[in-house]
Every structure is written in C-alpha cells, then in structure tokens.
Design a protein around this motif. Structure first.
Motif, PDB file in Angstrom:
ATOM      1  N   ARG A  57     -14.422  33.789  -5.964  1.00  0.00           N
ATOM      2  CA  ARG A  57     -14.030  32.712  -6.877  1.00  0.00           C
ATOM      3  C   ARG A  57     -14.470  33.036  -8.312  1.00  0.00           C
ATOM      4  NH1 ARG A  57     -12.834  30.194 -10.268  1.00  0.00           N
ATOM      5  NH2 ARG A  57     -12.620  27.961 -10.554  1.00  0.00           N
ATOM      6  N   GLY A  58     -15.676  33.545  -8.479  1.00  0.00           N
ATOM      7  CA  GLY A  58     -16.149  33.940  -9.804  1.00  0.00           C
ATOM      8  C   GLY A  58     -15.346  35.098 -10.372  1.00  0.00           C
ATOM      9  N   ARG A  59     -15.021  36.041  -9.528  1.00  0.00           N
ATOM     10  CA  ARG A  59     -14.219  37.184  -9.971  1.00  0.00           C
ATOM     11  C   ARG A  59     -12.822  36.736 -10.362  1.00  0.00           C
ATOM     12  NH1 ARG A  59     -12.166  42.046  -6.829  1.00  0.00           N
ATOM     13  NH2 ARG A  59     -11.786  43.530  -8.491  1.00  0.00           N
ATOM     14  N   ALA A  60     -12.298  35.717  -9.702  1.00  0.00           N
ATOM     15  CA  ALA A  60     -10.974  35.196 -10.054  1.00  0.00           C
ATOM     16  C   ALA A  60     -10.958  34.692 -11.499  1.00  0.00           C
ATOM     17  CB  ALA A  60     -10.568  34.078  -9.094  1.00  0.00           C
ATOM     18  N   ASP A  61     -12.054  34.089 -11.958  1.00  0.00           N
ATOM     19  CA  ASP A  61     -12.134  33.658 -13.358  1.00  0.00           C
ATOM     20  C   ASP A  61     -12.043  34.858 -14.297  1.00  0.00           C
ATOM     21  OD1 ASP A  61     -12.307  30.971 -12.778  1.00  0.00           O
ATOM     22  OD2 ASP A  61     -14.444  30.788 -13.254  1.00  0.00           O
ATOM     23  N   GLN A  62     -12.751  35.928 -13.962  1.00  0.00           N
ATOM     24  CA  GLN A  62     -12.693  37.142 -14.780  1.00  0.00           C
ATOM     25  C   GLN A  62     -11.294  37.741 -14.781  1.00  0.00           C
ATOM     26  OE1 GLN A  62     -15.329  40.310 -13.830  1.00  0.00           O
ATOM     27  NE2 GLN A  62     -17.057  39.386 -14.879  1.00  0.00           N
ATOM     28  N   LEU A  63     -10.697  37.828 -13.611  1.00  0.00           N
ATOM     29  CA  LEU A  63      -9.360  38.423 -13.522  1.00  0.00           C
ATOM     30  C   LEU A  63      -8.329  37.604 -14.284  1.00  0.00           C
ATOM     31  CD1 LEU A  63      -9.411  39.600  -9.805  1.00  0.00           C
ATOM     32  CD2 LEU A  63      -9.574  41.024 -11.860  1.00  0.00           C
ATOM     33  N   GLU A  64      -8.495  36.293 -14.288  1.00  0.00           N
ATOM     34  CA  GLU A  64      -7.583  35.434 -15.054  1.00  0.00           C
ATOM     35  C   GLU A  64      -7.707  35.736 -16.547  1.00  0.00           C
ATOM     36  OE1 GLU A  64      -4.645  32.920 -16.142  1.00  0.00           O
ATOM     37  OE2 GLU A  64      -5.076  33.724 -14.167  1.00  0.00           O
ATOM     38  N   VAL A  79     -28.592  46.048  -5.604  1.00  0.00           N
ATOM     39  CA  VAL A  79     -29.781  46.143  -4.765  1.00  0.00           C
ATOM     40  C   VAL A  79     -29.525  45.779  -3.305  1.00  0.00           C
ATOM     41  CG1 VAL A  79     -31.375  45.801  -6.693  1.00  0.00           C
ATOM     42  CG2 VAL A  79     -30.621  43.833  -5.364  1.00  0.00           C
ATOM     43  N   ALA A  80     -28.417  45.123  -3.016  1.00  0.00           N
ATOM     44  CA  ALA A  80     -28.072  44.755  -1.638  1.00  0.00           C
ATOM     45  C   ALA A  80     -26.621  45.140  -1.363  1.00  0.00           C
ATOM     46  CB  ALA A  80     -28.289  43.260  -1.419  1.00  0.00           C
ATOM     47  N   PRO A  81     -26.317  46.433  -1.455  1.00  0.00           N
ATOM     48  CA  PRO A  81     -24.917  46.863  -1.363  1.00  0.00           C
ATOM     49  C   PRO A  81     -24.272  46.683   0.004  1.00  0.00           C
ATOM     50  CG  PRO A  81     -26.375  48.768  -1.391  1.00  0.00           C
ATOM     51  CD  PRO A  81     -27.230  47.558  -1.625  1.00  0.00           C
ATOM     52  N   GLU A  82     -25.050  46.390   1.009  1.00  0.00           N
ATOM     53  CA  GLU A  82     -24.473  46.238   2.349  1.00  0.00           C
ATOM     54  C   GLU A  82     -24.150  44.785   2.694  1.00  0.00           C
ATOM     55  OE1 GLU A  82     -23.631  49.001   3.895  1.00  0.00           O
ATOM     56  OE2 GLU A  82     -24.576  50.059   2.224  1.00  0.00           O
ATOM     57  N   GLY A  83     -24.655  43.847   1.936  1.00  0.00           N
ATOM     58  CA  GLY A  83     -24.475  42.440   2.262  1.00  0.00           C
ATOM     59  C   GLY A  83     -23.190  41.873   1.685  1.00  0.00           C
ATOM     60  N   PRO A  84     -23.183  40.568   1.485  1.00  0.00           N
ATOM     61  CA  PRO A  84     -21.969  39.917   0.978  1.00  0.00           C
ATOM     62  C   PRO A  84     -21.641  40.340  -0.453  1.00  0.00           C
ATOM     63  CG  PRO A  84     -23.801  38.374   1.008  1.00  0.00           C
ATOM     64  CD  PRO A  84     -24.263  39.615   1.722  1.00  0.00           C
ATOM     65  N   TRP A  85     -22.594  40.947  -1.119  1.00  0.00           N
ATOM     66  CA  TRP A  85     -22.417  41.368  -2.505  1.00  0.00           C
ATOM     67  C   TRP A  85     -21.707  42.722  -2.580  1.00  0.00           C
ATOM     68  CZ3 TRP A  85     -24.648  37.298  -4.889  1.00  0.00           C
ATOM     69  CH2 TRP A  85     -25.649  36.630  -4.197  1.00  0.00           C
ATOM     70  N   ALA A  86     -21.524  43.376  -1.462  1.00  0.00           N
ATOM     71  CA  ALA A  86     -20.986  44.734  -1.402  1.00  0.00           C
ATOM     72  C   ALA A  86     -19.793  44.926  -2.324  1.00  0.00           C
ATOM     73  CB  ALA A  86     -20.596  45.089   0.029  1.00  0.00           C
ATOM     74  N   ASP A  87     -19.865  45.947  -3.136  1.00  0.00           N
ATOM     75  CA  ASP A  87     -18.774  46.396  -3.995  1.00  0.00           C
ATOM     76  C   ASP A  87     -18.434  45.450  -5.156  1.00  0.00           C
ATOM     77  OD1 ASP A  87     -17.119  48.623  -4.451  1.00  0.00           O
ATOM     78  OD2 ASP A  87     -15.379  47.484  -3.769  1.00  0.00           O
ATOM     79  N   PHE A  88     -19.193  44.371  -5.335  1.00  0.00           N
ATOM     80  CA  PHE A  88     -18.898  43.448  -6.433  1.00  0.00           C
ATOM     81  C   PHE A  88     -19.031  44.157  -7.780  1.00  0.00           C
ATOM     82  CE2 PHE A  88     -20.035  40.333  -9.669  1.00  0.00           C
ATOM     83  CZ  PHE A  88     -19.006  39.417  -9.527  1.00  0.00           C
ATOM     84  N   ALA A  89     -20.152  44.849  -7.994  1.00  0.00           N
ATOM     85  CA  ALA A  89     -20.381  45.510  -9.283  1.00  0.00           C
ATOM     86  C   ALA A  89     -19.293  46.546  -9.556  1.00  0.00           C
ATOM     87  CB  ALA A  89     -21.769  46.157  -9.318  1.00  0.00           C
ATOM     88  N   ARG A  90     -19.042  47.394  -8.583  1.00  0.00           N
ATOM     89  CA  ARG A  90     -18.036  48.450  -8.768  1.00  0.00           C
ATOM     90  C   ARG A  90     -16.651  47.867  -9.060  1.00  0.00           C
ATOM     91  NH1 ARG A  90     -17.484  54.019  -9.127  1.00  0.00           N
ATOM     92  NH2 ARG A  90     -15.249  54.297  -9.286  1.00  0.00           N
ATOM     93  N   SER A  91     -16.288  46.824  -8.365  1.00  0.00           N
ATOM     94  CA  SER A  91     -14.980  46.202  -8.570  1.00  0.00           C
ATOM     95  C   SER A  91     -14.845  45.633  -9.974  1.00  0.00           C
ATOM     96  CB  SER A  91     -14.753  45.086  -7.544  1.00  0.00           C
ATOM     97  OG  SER A  91     -14.707  45.617  -6.252  1.00  0.00           O
ATOM     98  N   THR A  92     -15.905  45.001 -10.476  1.00  0.00           N
ATOM     99  CA  THR A  92     -15.800  44.440 -11.823  1.00  0.00           C
ATOM    100  C   THR A  92     -15.726  45.541 -12.877  1.00  0.00           C
ATOM    101  OG1 THR A  92     -18.183  44.134 -12.125  1.00  0.00           O
ATOM    102  CG2 THR A  92     -16.968  42.295 -11.182  1.00  0.00           C
ATOM    103  N   VAL A  93     -16.446  46.637 -12.666  1.00  0.00           N
ATOM    104  CA  VAL A  93     -16.338  47.770 -13.591  1.00  0.00           C
ATOM    105  C   VAL A  93     -14.896  48.271 -13.615  1.00  0.00           C
ATOM    106  CG1 VAL A  93     -17.003  50.183 -13.991  1.00  0.00           C
ATOM    107  CG2 VAL A  93     -18.757  48.485 -13.450  1.00  0.00           C
ATOM    108  N   ASP A  94     -14.324  48.463 -12.440  1.00  0.00           N
ATOM    109  CA  ASP A  94     -12.946  48.956 -12.352  1.00  0.00           C
ATOM    110  C   ASP A  94     -11.964  48.004 -13.043  1.00  0.00           C
ATOM    111  OD1 ASP A  94     -13.874  51.160 -10.963  1.00  0.00           O
ATOM    112  OD2 ASP A  94     -13.282  50.386  -9.000  1.00  0.00           O
ATOM    113  N   ASP A  95     -12.131  46.689 -12.816  1.00  0.00           N
ATOM    114  CA  ASP A  95     -11.245  45.699 -13.438  1.00  0.00           C
ATOM    115  C   ASP A  95     -11.276  45.802 -14.961  1.00  0.00           C
ATOM    116  OD1 ASP A  95     -10.701  44.655 -10.910  1.00  0.00           O
ATOM    117  OD2 ASP A  95     -12.157  43.033 -11.107  1.00  0.00           O
ATOM    118  N   TRP A  96     -12.482  45.835 -15.505  1.00  0.00           N
ATOM    119  CA  TRP A  96     -12.622  45.848 -16.968  1.00  0.00           C
ATOM    120  C   TRP A  96     -12.159  47.180 -17.561  1.00  0.00           C
ATOM    121  CZ3 TRP A  96     -13.944  41.692 -19.991  1.00  0.00           C
ATOM    122  CH2 TRP A  96     -14.285  40.538 -19.287  1.00  0.00           C
TER     123      TRP A  96
END
Length: 186
Positions: A64-71, A118-135
């Motif tokens: 949901r937070g990423r959707a705001d960025q993508l918009e 710091v928790a790449p295996e949990g629900p946060w997985a790939d969030f940082a990388r995806s936002t870098v790619d988007d921007w």
C-alpha cells in the motif's frame, strides 16, 4: 496452471486503509496486532483471517505504501510529452518528498527500507531493491542519455537529503543541498 488471486473484499480494503493510516503515525517496527486492531475498529482474529498472518498484513501495508510512491512516479511521467531532463524531475521529486504532509509516509518508507535491509527474508523482502528500481526507472525515462552512475547519484542525494530532513526537520538546509548538487550537474 495459472492461479487467480481473489480481489480483496471491501472489508479487507477498508481495514487495510485504516491500518495504513495507523502505521503512518505509529510505524511498523513494533507492530502489535491487538493495539492496531483496537485502533482501527477490528480484532486480531479478523486481521489474521483477512491477511493470513501478521507478516501478510505487513506485506499488504508495504504494498500500500509503495502504491503511493508508484502513483507519484506515474503522475510525474504523465506531465511531460517529452523527457524533461534529470534535474527537472529531481526537483519535482524533492518537492514531493519534502512536503510536510508527506513526512509520515516518508518516515514509513525509511522504516520499511531499513527493515528490508536487515530482515531480507521476512515480509520486508525485496522492498528496498524494488523501490530503488522504481525510482531509477523514472530517472532513466526523464533523460535517456544520462548514465546509470548519474541517475544513481541523483537518487542518492534525494534519499540522503530526505533522511536528513526527517531527522532534523531542516527543510531549508536540505533543499539547499539538493539544489546545490543539481546546479552542479552540467
């Protein structure tokens, strides 16, 4: 055989929006279902039923937070008939990122970004990388002739200034730093 994911129910969507508003002010690091459920007019059992688990809810909140960025990225791309240039887009992005009404969203983003590292295996997985790619994709479209290194530097200055702004609240100094960097990009 392809599977189709069922669309979220109106109740699930409503609770997601409420949980998202809650997490913008309370963060995600110490998210506990009981206080969250109470604050949004639900119960932990309903949240677990609708999202499968606490991790499922966190993944939905991050999406949901990423959707705001993508918009933002979509709106920025649509404003121009031709690529406007890296500095024009960087200034627009900074204005959007630094707006006082977006501080809760940006704090949420920084928290999620850090947790993804710091928790790449949990629900946060790939969030940082995806936002870098988007921007980086948006920055590449803004001026196709620019190098990946230049786009990365612009992204780094925007994110660094944002983290500093969130830490200090000093909009004037951080904006001056962004402007100084962009003015030197010739």
């Amino acid at each position: 055989m392809p599977t189709t994911k069922e669309a979220p129910s109106a109740r699930q969507q409503e609770l997601l929006e409420r949980a998202y508003s809650y997490s913008l002010t309370h963060g995600l690091a110490d998210l506990s279902l009981r206080p969250l459920a109470s604050a949004i007019g639900s119960s932990p059992r309903v949240l677990l039923f609708l999202f499968g688990s606490k991790d499922g809810l966190i993944r939905a909140l991050l999406a949901r937070g990423r959707a705001d960025q993508l918009e933002l990225l979509r709106q920025t791309e649509q404003r121009y008939d031709a690529p406007p240039g890296l500095t024009v887009i960087a200034r627009e992005l900074w204005t959007w990122l630094a707006a006082p009404e977006r501080r809760p969203l940006m704090t949420f983003w920084v928290e999620a970004y850090g947790r993804s590292l710091v928790a790449p295996e949990g629900p946060w997985a790939d969030f940082a990388r995806s936002t870098v790619d988007d921007w980086l994709e948006l920055l590449a479209a803004s001026e196709p002739g620019q190098t990946a290194a230049r786009r990365t530097a612009v992204l780094a200055i925007l994110r660094g200034a944002l983290i500093d702004l969130l830490a200090t609240g000093d909009l004037e100094r951080t904006t001056a730093a962004v402007e100084d960097y962009l003015a030197g990009m010739h």
